[in-house]
Design an enzyme around this catalytic site. Structure first.
Site, mmCIF file in Angstrom:
data_model
loop_
_atom_site.group_PDB
_atom_site.id
_atom_site.type_symbol
_atom_site.label_atom_id
_atom_site.label_comp_id
_atom_site.label_asym_id
_atom_site.label_seq_id
_atom_site.Cartn_x
_atom_site.Cartn_y
_atom_site.Cartn_z
ATOM 1 N N HIS A 182 -47.808 -38.573 36.308
ATOM 2 C CA HIS A 182 -46.433 -39.343 35.539
ATOM 3 C C HIS A 182 -46.280 -38.768 34.358
ATOM 4 C CE1 HIS A 182 -43.324 -42.764 35.554
ATOM 5 N NE2 HIS A 182 -43.392 -42.138 36.946
ATOM 6 N N HIS A 282 -38.523 -34.677 45.177
ATOM 7 C CA HIS A 282 -38.683 -36.130 44.579
ATOM 8 C C HIS A 282 -37.474 -36.857 44.870
ATOM 9 C CE1 HIS A 282 -38.258 -38.482 41.070
ATOM 10 N NE2 HIS A 282 -39.347 -38.606 41.025
#
Length: 379
Positions: A182, A282
């Site tokens: 992340h 994504h």
């Protein structure tokens, strides 16, 4: 088919839907969600009204070129998300008008279904075994989770042991695991953590470093055999070009609601194919974003797996299928999502429910984290 109207809807939990309509009553939907920045994207779409109302809505490539290049300043998350949602809606409208799915207009079908994975564990990963078991019972065979909460520049082996234990807990439920760093992990610890995780046979590690740190990504890729995935914070072919040229990434993850839309991501995937790199779009977003991803999967040979947001921790109050009337189209079966065969993006939106939800428009913002010393920490 002249474009007559562009409408936007701030749909909870954190989505921005775009609805367009032509002068002859045809319509289409897209999703321009940019998490935490819906108002800014809405402003960019307002500029598109000035430029494109009255234009031929069938000329999607020409509209995209004008939207991207015509304002002099190019790229970036806000403009590209606005362009993405608008472009998706154009494909949806055109497909509805001609009675065919978008993938049929983009070269035709190469697969009937695509493997999907779901999220577990939340922002600060916890209760992994229980969550993985629940996903397995839903029919998934793959999950993704955050590797860690916030991490300092330097850490201890105890932190790494905890990450390894969480991965093994999910794998014990017979799950393949992708692990998302992340962008929270800086290079000193990213190198260590990637090396510790290598024996666990992960599907991939995602954003071990941010894309701007190509030198560090190259270093990590030369240390490990685990596939490296990256790309949600890149917004065009030109953004992906240096990432592919450095040779450090094995899976790219363009977001179809951030990276210029369906056709731009098809071009990105084609460019990626030259480097023998896989595509895993994504998509922790809403139903229209996922529907666009499935159109891409339908006609793109190097799509490997698809993220979906069903039950993701961000979906408070409304979930992925809340505003969809043909829910079977986006419902996974045996760990796969079928390719939609309906016209346009293939998903039917409950317009009345969307308009009602927009009355209480969301103002979603991501959390701000800090280290123990009070300094800012990446979320």
């Amino acid at each position: 088919m002249k474009l007559g109207r562009i409408e936007t809807f701030h749909v909870p939990p954190r989505w921005l839907f775009v609805r367009i309509e032509s002068d002859d009553g045809a319509f289409g939907w897209g999703e321009a969600s940019l998490e935490g920045h819906a108002d800014a994207v809405d402003g960019a779409l307002d500029a598109f009204r000035d430029r494109f109302i009255g234009q031929d809505a069938r000329r999607i490539e020409d509209i995209w070129q004008v939207g991207y290049r015509g304002g002099f300043y190019r790229g970036g998350p806000v403009l590209m998300s606005a362009l993405a949602g608008f472009e998706q809606a154009l494909w949806d409208m055109k497909g509805r008008a001609f009675g065919m799915p978008a993938w049929e207009m983009l070269g035709g079908q190469v697969r009937e279904k695509v493997r999907a994975y779901a999220w577990i564990g939340g922002d600060r990963p916890q209760e992994i075994a229980v969550a993985a078991r629940a996903r397995r019972e839903q029919g998934f065979s793959a999950v993704k989770m955050n590797a860690t909460a916030e991490l300092d520049l330097l850490g201890t082996p105890k932190l790494f042991r905890e990450v390894v234990e969480r991965v093994r807990a999910a794998q014990a439920e017979n799950m393949d695991v992708g692990l998302d760093f992340h962008g929270r992990v800086h290079k000193p610890m990213a190198k260590q953590l990637a090396k510790v995780l290598e024996p666990l046979d992960l599907l991939f590690i995602e954003e071990p470093l941010l894309a701007e740190n190509t030198e560090g990504l190259v270093q990590i890729s030369q240390m490990i055999s685990t596939p490296i995935a990256l790309g949600e914070r890149l917004y065009s072919r030109w953004d992906f070009k240096p990432l592919l040229e450095c040779g450090a990434v094995d899976i790219i993850q363009p977001d179809l609601s951030h990276a210029g839309g369906l056709l731009e991501c098809r071009k990105i995937a084609a460019m990626t194919e030259v480097y023998d790199v896989a595509v895993a779009p994504h998509c922790p977003l809403g139903p229209l974003a996922l529907a666009a991803c499935l159109q891409l999967a339908a006609c793109t040979p190097n799509v490997a797996i698809q993220e979906m947001s069903l039950g993701i921790h961000y979906n408070v109050g409304h979930d992925l299928l809340t505003f969809v009337t043909n829910r079977e189209v986006l419902t996974p079966a045996d760990g796969f999502l079928s390719i939609p065969t309906g016209p346009g993006l293939g998903v039917a939106i409950d317009e009345a429910a969307v308009r009602e939800a927009h009355k209480d428009r969301h103002r979603w913002r991501n959390p701000i984290w800090r280290y123990q010393d009070g300094s800012f920490a990446e979320w």
